[in-house]
Design a protein around this motif. Sequence first.
Motif, PDB file in Angstrom:
ATOM      1  N   GLY A 464      12.410  -0.432   7.457  1.00 49.57           N
ATOM      2  CA  GLY A 464      11.281   0.251   8.079  1.00 49.57           C
ATOM      3  C   GLY A 464      10.224  -0.792   8.386  1.00 49.57           C
ATOM      4  N   ARG A 465       9.013  -0.329   8.739  1.00 48.32           N
ATOM      5  CA  ARG A 465       7.957  -1.281   9.089  1.00 48.32           C
ATOM      6  C   ARG A 465       6.757  -1.124   8.169  1.00 48.32           C
ATOM      7  N   LEU A 466       6.202  -2.261   7.790  1.00 48.28           N
ATOM      8  CA  LEU A 466       4.986  -2.311   6.983  1.00 48.28           C
ATOM      9  C   LEU A 466       3.848  -2.751   7.891  1.00 48.28           C
ATOM     10  N   HIS A 467       2.835  -1.901   8.033  1.00 49.08           N
ATOM     11  CA  HIS A 467       1.700  -2.199   8.907  1.00 49.08           C
ATOM     12  C   HIS A 467       0.547  -2.728   8.065  1.00 49.08           C
ATOM     13  N   CYS A 468       0.022  -3.878   8.469  1.00 49.16           N
ATOM     14  CA  CYS A 468      -1.025  -4.538   7.693  1.00 49.16           C
ATOM     15  C   CYS A 468      -2.168  -5.011   8.585  1.00 49.16           C
ATOM     16  N   ILE A 469      -3.310  -5.251   7.940  1.00 52.53           N
ATOM     17  CA  ILE A 469      -4.440  -5.913   8.588  1.00 52.53           C
ATOM     18  C   ILE A 469      -4.832  -7.090   7.715  1.00 52.53           C
ATOM     19  N   ARG A 470      -5.673  -7.946   8.251  1.00 54.90           N
ATOM     20  CA  ARG A 470      -6.128  -9.102   7.476  1.00 54.90           C
ATOM     21  C   ARG A 470      -7.013  -8.631   6.317  1.00 54.90           C
ATOM     22  N   TRP A 471      -6.884  -9.372   5.223  1.00 52.49           N
ATOM     23  CA  TRP A 471      -7.726  -9.126   4.052  1.00 52.49           C
ATOM     24  C   TRP A 471      -8.268 -10.472   3.576  1.00 52.49           C
ATOM     25  N   GLU A 472      -9.543 -10.530   3.325  1.00 52.59           N
ATOM     26  CA  GLU A 472     -10.159 -11.785   2.921  1.00 52.59           C
ATOM     27  C   GLU A 472      -9.884 -12.055   1.450  1.00 52.59           C
ATOM     28  N   VAL A 473      -9.098 -13.068   1.183  1.00 57.52           N
ATOM     29  CA  VAL A 473      -8.744 -13.421  -0.185  1.00 57.52           C
ATOM     30  C   VAL A 473      -9.960 -14.037  -0.870  1.00 57.52           C
ATOM     31  N   PRO A 474     -10.305 -13.577  -2.088  1.00 63.40           N
ATOM     32  CA  PRO A 474     -11.439 -14.167  -2.798  1.00 63.40           C
ATOM     33  C   PRO A 474     -11.266 -15.675  -2.982  1.00 63.40           C
ATOM     34  N   HIS A 475     -12.324 -16.408  -2.701  1.00 59.24           N
ATOM     35  CA  HIS A 475     -12.362 -17.869  -2.885  1.00 59.24           C
ATOM     36  C   HIS A 475     -11.468 -18.635  -1.918  1.00 59.24           C
ATOM     37  N   ALA A 476     -10.974 -17.971  -0.893  1.00 61.12           N
ATOM     38  CA  ALA A 476     -10.181 -18.684   0.105  1.00 61.12           C
ATOM     39  C   ALA A 476     -11.097 -19.612   0.899  1.00 61.12           C
ATOM     40  N   PRO A 477     -10.631 -20.792   1.256  1.00 58.23           N
ATOM     41  CA  PRO A 477     -11.484 -21.706   2.033  1.00 58.23           C
ATOM     42  C   PRO A 477     -11.821 -21.110   3.389  1.00 58.23           C
ATOM     43  N   PRO A 478     -13.031 -21.298   3.880  1.00 62.89           N
ATOM     44  CA  PRO A 478     -13.419 -20.721   5.171  1.00 62.89           C
ATOM     45  C   PRO A 478     -12.636 -21.356   6.323  1.00 62.89           C
ATOM     46  N   MET A 479     -12.397 -20.556   7.351  1.00 66.66           N
ATOM     47  CA  MET A 479     -11.695 -21.062   8.527  1.00 66.66           C
ATOM     48  C   MET A 479     -12.693 -21.708   9.486  1.00 66.66           C
ATOM     49  N   ASP A 480     -12.397 -22.936   9.887  1.00 65.70           N
ATOM     50  CA  ASP A 480     -13.286 -23.679  10.774  1.00 65.70           C
ATOM     51  C   ASP A 480     -12.971 -23.298  12.225  1.00 65.70           C
ATOM     52  N   LEU A 481     -13.442 -22.113  12.615  1.00 63.99           N
ATOM     53  CA  LEU A 481     -13.176 -21.597  13.959  1.00 63.99           C
ATOM     54  C   LEU A 481     -14.461 -21.040  14.557  1.00 63.99           C
ATOM     55  N   PRO A 482     -14.534 -20.995  15.882  1.00 64.34           N
ATOM     56  CA  PRO A 482     -15.691 -20.365  16.523  1.00 64.34           C
ATOM     57  C   PRO A 482     -15.805 -18.901  16.104  1.00 64.34           C
ATOM     58  N   LYS A 483     -17.004 -18.357  16.193  1.00 60.36           N
ATOM     59  CA  LYS A 483     -17.254 -16.986  15.776  1.00 60.36           C
ATOM     60  C   LYS A 483     -16.365 -15.990  16.519  1.00 60.36           C
ATOM     61  N   SER A 484     -16.176 -16.190  17.811  1.00 68.57           N
ATOM     62  CA  SER A 484     -15.346 -15.274  18.595  1.00 68.57           C
ATOM     63  C   SER A 484     -13.901 -15.293  18.122  1.00 68.57           C
ATOM     64  N   ALA A 485     -13.401 -16.500  17.758  1.00 63.46           N
ATOM     65  CA  ALA A 485     -12.025 -16.608  17.271  1.00 63.46           C
ATOM     66  C   ALA A 485     -11.883 -15.947  15.900  1.00 63.46           C
ATOM     67  N   LEU A 486     -12.915 -16.078  15.069  1.00 60.80           N
ATOM     68  CA  LEU A 486     -12.883 -15.440  13.751  1.00 60.80           C
ATOM     69  C   LEU A 486     -12.848 -13.922  13.877  1.00 60.80           C
ATOM     70  N   GLU A 487     -13.659 -13.399  14.798  1.00 66.46           N
ATOM     71  CA  GLU A 487     -13.686 -11.957  14.995  1.00 66.46           C
ATOM     72  C   GLU A 487     -12.333 -11.447  15.492  1.00 66.46           C
ATOM     73  N   ALA A 488     -11.707 -12.220  16.371  1.00 65.57           N
ATOM     74  CA  ALA A 488     -10.396 -11.819  16.895  1.00 65.57           C
ATOM     75  C   ALA A 488      -9.358 -11.798  15.782  1.00 65.57           C
ATOM     76  N   LYS A 489      -9.435 -12.784  14.884  1.00 65.20           N
ATOM     77  CA  LYS A 489      -8.487 -12.832  13.770  1.00 65.20           C
ATOM     78  C   LYS A 489      -8.689 -11.650  12.816  1.00 65.20           C
ATOM     79  N   LYS A 490      -9.959 -11.301  12.566  1.00 69.21           N
ATOM     80  CA  LYS A 490     -10.243 -10.208  11.639  1.00 69.21           C
ATOM     81  C   LYS A 490      -9.671  -8.884  12.128  1.00 69.21           C
ATOM     82  N   SER A 491      -9.632  -8.701  13.424  1.00 66.28           N
ATOM     83  CA  SER A 491      -9.124  -7.452  13.981  1.00 66.28           C
ATOM     84  C   SER A 491      -7.615  -7.481  14.222  1.00 66.28           C
ATOM     85  N   GLN A 492      -6.970  -8.589  13.899  1.00 66.88           N
ATOM     86  CA  GLN A 492      -5.539  -8.740  14.155  1.00 66.88           C
ATOM     87  C   GLN A 492      -4.711  -7.816  13.262  1.00 66.88           C
ATOM     88  N   LYS A 493      -3.659  -7.228  13.817  1.00 67.03           N
ATOM     89  CA  LYS A 493      -2.765  -6.346  13.076  1.00 67.03           C
ATOM     90  C   LYS A 493      -1.380  -6.973  12.978  1.00 67.03           C
TER      91      LYS A 493
END
Length: 588
Positions: A464-493
């Motif tokens: 079957g299929r498992l549907h997921c979204i991004r979850w911010e892992v505690p203490h994960a290093p920040p991603m060095d990306l532009p704000k628009s790219a970060l927003e796009a990643k957060k909404s990624q499924k």
Amino acid sequence: MATAAVEETAVRDFAVKQEQDASTEVPARADSAITNWTTPQTTPHPQAAEIIRQVEFYFGDDNLLQDAHLLALIKEGKGKVSLHEIMSFRKMSSYKPRSAVADALKHSSLVEVTADGKSIRRRFPPARRMTVKPRLNLNRQKKVIPEDKPWLTKGLMKPTGFEEYITEGPIKPVEFEQDREDYAEDMSFTSRIETAVTRFTARRKMHQETRAIFSKYMLFGGMDGGQQMFTGGGFMTEETEGLTKKEIAEKTAYYGVSERVMDGFEVFEGVSTWSVDFEATAKGFLSSQFMAQSNWYDVNQIKTATNVLRKFYNYLLLHDVCPEYKHQLMAARKVCDVAEEELPKLAVVDKSLPGGFNTACSTLFGGNYAGLHAGKGDWVVEDDDVGWVEDDAKKVFLAGVAAYGTDEQFAAVEAKLDGTKKPFQVISIENLGLEVVAIEFMTEEAKQVYEDPRLTSTIVKPMGRLHCIRWEVPHAPPMDLPKSALEAKKSQKFEFLIDEEILKSCYPGLKMEVCVKELDIGVKWIDYLETTYASFFTWLVNENIREWKEPGPARQWMGRQVGGQEMVGAEGEGGVGVDEGYDDEEPD
């Protein structure tokens, strides 16, 4: 007045466990049985007639069909009852020894003794229906030490106060008045909670397992613990003279609020460093501390942990220890209920992921499982992950694409099989956190693929299929990306193919750290699982903050380590090192 009839299936279950007797005659009387004693080499029990008469009364239709406890014992024993249990009944306890009792019962026409001499059962099923539902009465049940736990003693088998069937209350009037004195609203919370913890532990017998759980929870929640922690050691009997029971309890208390936590309740410059939050502490302990320090794969361990916390919260609520936090305590109890339901499922997922399709992709495309196949070498032991052969991996991969892939992906795979396309390329690798939002079991189209006779007896399992979204892992290093790219990643499924057997244990809110890879045809897979988290996962800084200490004055070697610079407060400059008394040497 009518009573509800017991289900006929229960009657059938009871009857099928008895050995049928062709005769339907009324059982002979006990006296007659003794007269016809057939083993002259054995001396009959002097009270044999009484034994048979009493046991036949227990198992007779008139008593048995309305004895819920005995019926439950028969059901648990699959038709038979331990002779130990029967001899624990009040009217049987005087008959000794067991072997002689068993020998006497061999001559009953109603019951018979099993071949091993340890159990008895009816010779034929009852002629009428049961009038009660089988249910164990814990007050009547003999406490038998489990064979797999021979270290337990009779004392350890006694009720502890942590059993699920034991409830709090009611409170006696005297106790109610004492509560109002010790838990008055004008008293500080720290004073009330210390008293409550002392009384809670004093009224319960803690075994090693429950003590370990409760101690870890207390330390996690801001308490310090140790035997007679407030007395600095032994507390002599003569020292109790002139003290009230309350004062004695305070001096011999096992737990108390940590000094660092106590200081944190005092507002400094408008900010307090510690706050009371029973719900968050329950979430943090059960989703982090407990899982890190206990065998949370064991359902019994989970039940023990949640039950200990639940009993504590119930005590605080019943005795109205902190009414200002009543809503938090009720929320904390719900956390225990959720944990008891979720953690066994999470254990299955933790042991089973990434599942067949993902393992196949990892094996075929240079992932974590590539090249692991060990065959049947002498070094392979049971439970080793011996990896997959490529032929098996190809079958699972092709079936997955056929069942769930797009037309373009399926065409690309066909081209690859024909040799007209170059090998697939991995175009992205990312370690990230995921949260499950939905579970989709096998579609009708996919079902046609997986139920193909050519696949049903192979390594290929329904997916079957498992549907997921991004979850911010505690203490994960920040991603060095532009704000628009970060927003796009957060909404990624994300969608992943997962074995249906694993999906049965998945649930919305489940979180995990994984490595996700993607092929140039758009197929994503979980290359490996790092960690799983419960839906209520909460990270608290409790342990880290409590262990933190103010650094002492610098040592001379520290200055030398940083290039001979002088350091303020170093020894020789008027400073005193925190490790005074040790040699001033370079560290190893």
